[in-house]
Scaffold this active site. Structure first.
Site, mmCIF file in Angstrom:
data_model
loop_
_atom_site.group_PDB
_atom_site.id
_atom_site.type_symbol
_atom_site.label_atom_id
_atom_site.label_comp_id
_atom_site.label_asym_id
_atom_site.label_seq_id
_atom_site.Cartn_x
_atom_site.Cartn_y
_atom_site.Cartn_z
ATOM 1 N N HIS A 103 -32.319 -30.903 -37.393
ATOM 2 C CA HIS A 103 -32.798 -29.907 -38.564
ATOM 3 C C HIS A 103 -34.245 -30.195 -38.696
ATOM 4 O O HIS A 103 -34.898 -30.958 -38.445
ATOM 5 C CB HIS A 103 -32.063 -30.547 -39.904
ATOM 6 C CG HIS A 103 -31.881 -29.703 -40.890
ATOM 7 N ND1 HIS A 103 -32.932 -29.373 -41.896
ATOM 8 C CD2 HIS A 103 -30.858 -28.698 -41.188
ATOM 9 C CE1 HIS A 103 -32.391 -28.514 -42.773
ATOM 10 N NE2 HIS A 103 -31.340 -27.971 -42.178
ATOM 11 N N ASP A 140 -23.488 -27.632 -39.537
ATOM 12 C CA ASP A 140 -22.706 -26.804 -38.558
ATOM 13 C C ASP A 140 -21.975 -27.660 -37.566
ATOM 14 O O ASP A 140 -21.188 -27.044 -37.079
ATOM 15 C CB ASP A 140 -23.579 -25.974 -37.884
ATOM 16 C CG ASP A 140 -24.432 -24.903 -38.828
ATOM 17 O OD1 ASP A 140 -25.514 -24.971 -38.778
ATOM 18 O OD2 ASP A 140 -23.743 -24.359 -39.428
HETATM 19 C C1 SDX Z 1 -28.956 -24.424 -40.188
HETATM 20 O O1 SDX Z 1 -33.399 -24.808 -42.600
HETATM 21 C C2 SDX Z 1 -32.186 -25.125 -43.125
HETATM 22 O O2 SDX Z 1 -32.324 -25.456 -44.116
HETATM 23 C C3 SDX Z 1 -31.089 -24.380 -42.150
HETATM 24 C C4 SDX Z 1 -29.869 -24.843 -42.591
HETATM 25 C C5 SDX Z 1 -29.388 -24.058 -43.881
HETATM 26 O O3 SDX Z 1 -28.612 -24.698 -44.577
HETATM 27 O O4 SDX Z 1 -29.897 -22.989 -44.238
HETATM 28 O O5 SDX Z 1 -29.589 -26.288 -42.560
HETATM 29 C C6 SDX Z 1 -28.526 -24.308 -41.444
HETATM 30 O O6 SDX Z 1 -29.619 -23.600 -39.595
HETATM 31 C C7 SDX Z 1 -28.748 -25.996 -39.638
HETATM 32 C C8 SDX Z 1 -29.405 -26.042 -38.340
HETATM 33 C C9 SDX Z 1 -28.392 -25.500 -37.192
HETATM 34 N N1 SDX Z 1 -29.039 -25.371 -35.992
HETATM 35 C C10 SDX Z 1 -28.598 -26.119 -34.891
HETATM 36 O O7 SDX Z 1 -27.728 -26.935 -34.907
HETATM 37 C C11 SDX Z 1 -29.079 -25.683 -33.496
HETATM 38 C C12 SDX Z 1 -29.463 -26.808 -32.746
HETATM 39 N N2 SDX Z 1 -30.779 -27.544 -33.604
HETATM 40 C C13 SDX Z 1 -31.936 -27.159 -32.881
HETATM 41 O O8 SDX Z 1 -32.225 -26.071 -32.360
HETATM 42 C C14 SDX Z 1 -33.177 -27.719 -34.033
HETATM 43 O O9 SDX Z 1 -32.813 -28.842 -34.301
HETATM 44 C C15 SDX Z 1 -33.601 -26.846 -35.223
HETATM 45 C C16 SDX Z 1 -34.003 -25.565 -34.990
HETATM 46 C C17 SDX Z 1 -32.202 -26.867 -36.293
HETATM 47 C C18 SDX Z 1 -34.771 -27.719 -35.769
HETATM 48 O O10 SDX Z 1 -35.544 -27.552 -35.082
HETATM 49 P P1 SDX Z 1 -37.202 -28.460 -35.275
HETATM 50 O O11 SDX Z 1 -37.346 -29.098 -36.144
HETATM 51 O O12 SDX Z 1 -38.080 -27.240 -35.104
HETATM 52 O O13 SDX Z 1 -37.251 -29.363 -34.188
HETATM 53 P P2 SDX Z 1 -38.103 -29.070 -32.935
HETATM 54 O O14 SDX Z 1 -37.616 -27.964 -32.092
HETATM 55 O O15 SDX Z 1 -39.314 -29.040 -33.216
HETATM 56 O O16 SDX Z 1 -37.262 -30.387 -31.959
HETATM 57 C C19 SDX Z 1 -38.157 -31.580 -31.871
HETATM 58 C C20 SDX Z 1 -37.528 -32.375 -30.703
HETATM 59 C C21 SDX Z 1 -37.872 -31.386 -29.711
HETATM 60 O O17 SDX Z 1 -37.879 -32.296 -28.513
HETATM 61 P P3 SDX Z 1 -39.446 -32.593 -27.959
HETATM 62 O O18 SDX Z 1 -40.000 -31.452 -27.301
HETATM 63 O O19 SDX Z 1 -40.163 -33.393 -29.000
HETATM 64 O O20 SDX Z 1 -39.049 -33.596 -26.732
HETATM 65 O O21 SDX Z 1 -36.377 -32.660 -30.881
HETATM 66 C C22 SDX Z 1 -35.611 -31.804 -29.852
HETATM 67 C C23 SDX Z 1 -36.664 -30.776 -29.364
HETATM 68 O O22 SDX Z 1 -36.330 -30.564 -28.020
HETATM 69 N N3 SDX Z 1 -34.436 -31.142 -30.400
HETATM 70 C C24 SDX Z 1 -33.227 -31.219 -30.164
HETATM 71 C C25 SDX Z 1 -32.347 -30.715 -30.922
HETATM 72 N N4 SDX Z 1 -33.016 -30.298 -31.880
HETATM 73 C C26 SDX Z 1 -34.173 -30.446 -31.662
HETATM 74 N N5 SDX Z 1 -32.649 -31.645 -28.629
HETATM 75 C C27 SDX Z 1 -31.540 -31.383 -28.458
HETATM 76 N N6 SDX Z 1 -30.577 -30.947 -29.333
HETATM 77 C C28 SDX Z 1 -31.046 -30.587 -30.407
HETATM 78 N N7 SDX Z 1 -30.114 -29.896 -31.301
#
Ligand code: SDX
Length: 434
Positions: free
Chosen positions: A310, A368
């Protein structure tokens, strides 16, 4: 309360020139450094792709503390609202800022109930879609089309019209969602039933058929009502920011909510519940989890653990715990479908929470992760999961939209950029190009 400007300020020094930037404090949470005049003073923009460190507005609606796993609507903890209240009470709270008295609640429930029908010509609007259209595509179109039917509540500068449009939006979104579902399965639309509460009415509009009496399962209706409460609002997330920026141009509320639905559809946002369930189905059994986790950790694969991570929560998403409880209640009540998937989900969560890769990146289950299993066990197809998220989030969107319109500070949202394209050059006639 409004923001308090601190006595302390921030000083930015560039090439020996210093700029004083005011610091504002809110009720709780991080202070903000006001950069509103920075460009005028310094000729420089700030730079924050994805707005990871940027506050876009002042708001009194929802507070999140990502490190402490806190979510509060108008100051009330989500755990208490989900346990003690119902979704329409949460709608009242988000819209008006206070919990309703018994009379206010009864009047509000009646008001919303009396707006649940849509203009009958909307039925014809649906027939233009292919039956296999994704219901989210139908929702974007049909919600945007409401502006063509309700001209009398599109003047955003009239507070009364704003309120009517808000009530209409909250009331009609479940009806349109149920119609979108019925249309894709080729069943006749079911009209709202005013004697049912919000969640029960939605279930009946989705699952009733004209040939037999439909009895709402109260346990499932209560669980669905709780799920709506958990998804009602969430500060300045991507879709809420979309609604705010669309609204900042003066666009009508129906168009703004349609824009929010479009943004919510993305798998990184509201589409994650559908993607999380597909991921659990793809993993299939508990013994396949290590292989999947290895793929997630492989930088060359774009595989993510859907339903994990998140932007704000770097601790457990408080909604995920409540969703897990609702999931257990629903699986117990329905006694079918999801046990294997739930077993995979719980084992996946256990492994992920003990794996250094996820610990280092502070990746926890979000709202989710469990919602897909729950909604599937209730009988909803995966294509409807994000639609249900939109049904719930509409009250958050419309409350934030209304707050933005009423904010004297608000102006059209217009971010700038860091230009890295070609420097100025003259046109070359096509006969002289390479
Ligand atoms: C919702 O914003 C809100 O409030 C949203 C929400 C709402 O109620 O409105 O809460 C609803 O959207 C919940 C989130 C649902 N999405 C998912 O479950 C999809 C999977 N999650 C990700 O795609 C991700 O975690 C995000 C998009 C939710 C958050 O991304 P960030 O904070 O921008 O994190 P990032 O992309 O900067 O990741 C940081 C690191 C990275 O690794 P490195 O490059 O540092 O090595 O964490 C890794 C990312 O690759 N990472 C994940 C991951 N999420 C982040 N690795 C594996 N699986 C994941 N889910």
């Amino acid at each position: 309360m409004d923001a308090k400007t601190n006595t302390k300020s921030a000083t930015l020094t560039v090439d020996g020139k210093s700029f004083e930037l005011p610091i504002h404090s809110g009720t709780v949470g991080p202070d903000v450094i006001d950069i509103g005049k920075l460009y005028a003073q310094s000729g420089m923009f700030t730079y924050d792709p994805g707005f990871t460190s940027t506050g876009s507005c002042q708001s009194k609606i929802t507070y999140i503390d990502g490190d402490a796993g806190i979510l509060e609507y108008r100051g009330y903890p989500i755990e208490q609202l989900a346990e003690k209240g119902d979704f329409l009470e949460t709608c009242y709270l988000l819209l008006y800022g206070e919990l309703p008295t018994a009379k206010q609640k009864a009047d509000f429930d009646k008001l919303v109930t009396n707006h649940t029908m849509v203009h009958d010509q909307m039925n014809r609007f649906f027939t233009g879609f292919r039956r296999d259209a994704h219901p989210m595509a139908v929702m974007v179109a049909s919600v945007g089309a409401l502006a063509a039917f309700y001209h009398d509540s599109t003047d955003v500068n009239d507070a009364k019209q704003r309120e009517i449009a808000s009530i209409r939006m909250i009331a009609k979104i479940p009806t349109l969602a149920a119609m979108a579902y019925k249309y894709t399965i080729g069943q006749p639309f079911v009209y709202p039933t005013n004697s049912l509460d919000f969640a029960a009415n939605f279930m009946k509009m989705c699952f009733a058929v004209p040939c037999e009496e439909y009895k709402v399962n109260p346990v499932l209706a209560k669980a669905l009502d709780k799920i709506f409460t958990l998804h009602a609002d969430h500060e300045q997330n991507a879709s809420t920011s979309t609604v705010r920026i669309a609204g900042s141009s003066g666009a009508n509320p129906f168009a703004c909510i349609a824009a929010g639905i479009a943004c919510l559809w993305g798998p990184a946002h509201g589409g994650a519940n559908e993607a999380a369930l597909q991921m659990l189905a793809e993993i299939g059994t508990v013994d396949k989890i290590p292989e999947f986790i290895a793929k997630v950790k492989d930088k060359n694969s774009s595989v993510r653990l859907m339903g994990f991570g998140h932007r704000v929560y770097k601790n457990y998403d408080p909604r995920a715990k409540l969703m897990q409880q609702a999931c257990h209640e629903v699986l117990k009540e329905t006694g079918h479908g999801g046990d294997e998937m739930l077993a995979v989900a719980m084992e996946l969560e256990k492994i992920a929470l003990s794996d250094q890769y996820f610990i280092d990146r502070k990746l926890y289950p979000n709202v989710d992760f469990y919602s897909g299993i729950t909604l599937k066990a209730m009988g909803f197809p995966t294509s409807m999961f994000t639609v249900l998220f939109a049904v719930a989030r509409t009250v958050g969107w419309i409350s934030q939209w209304s707050e933005m319109i009423g904010d004297p500070q608000q102006k059209i949202g217009r971010p700038r950029q860091l230009y890295t394209g070609a420097a100025r050059r003259d046109y070359v006639d096509i006969t002289k190009r390479g």
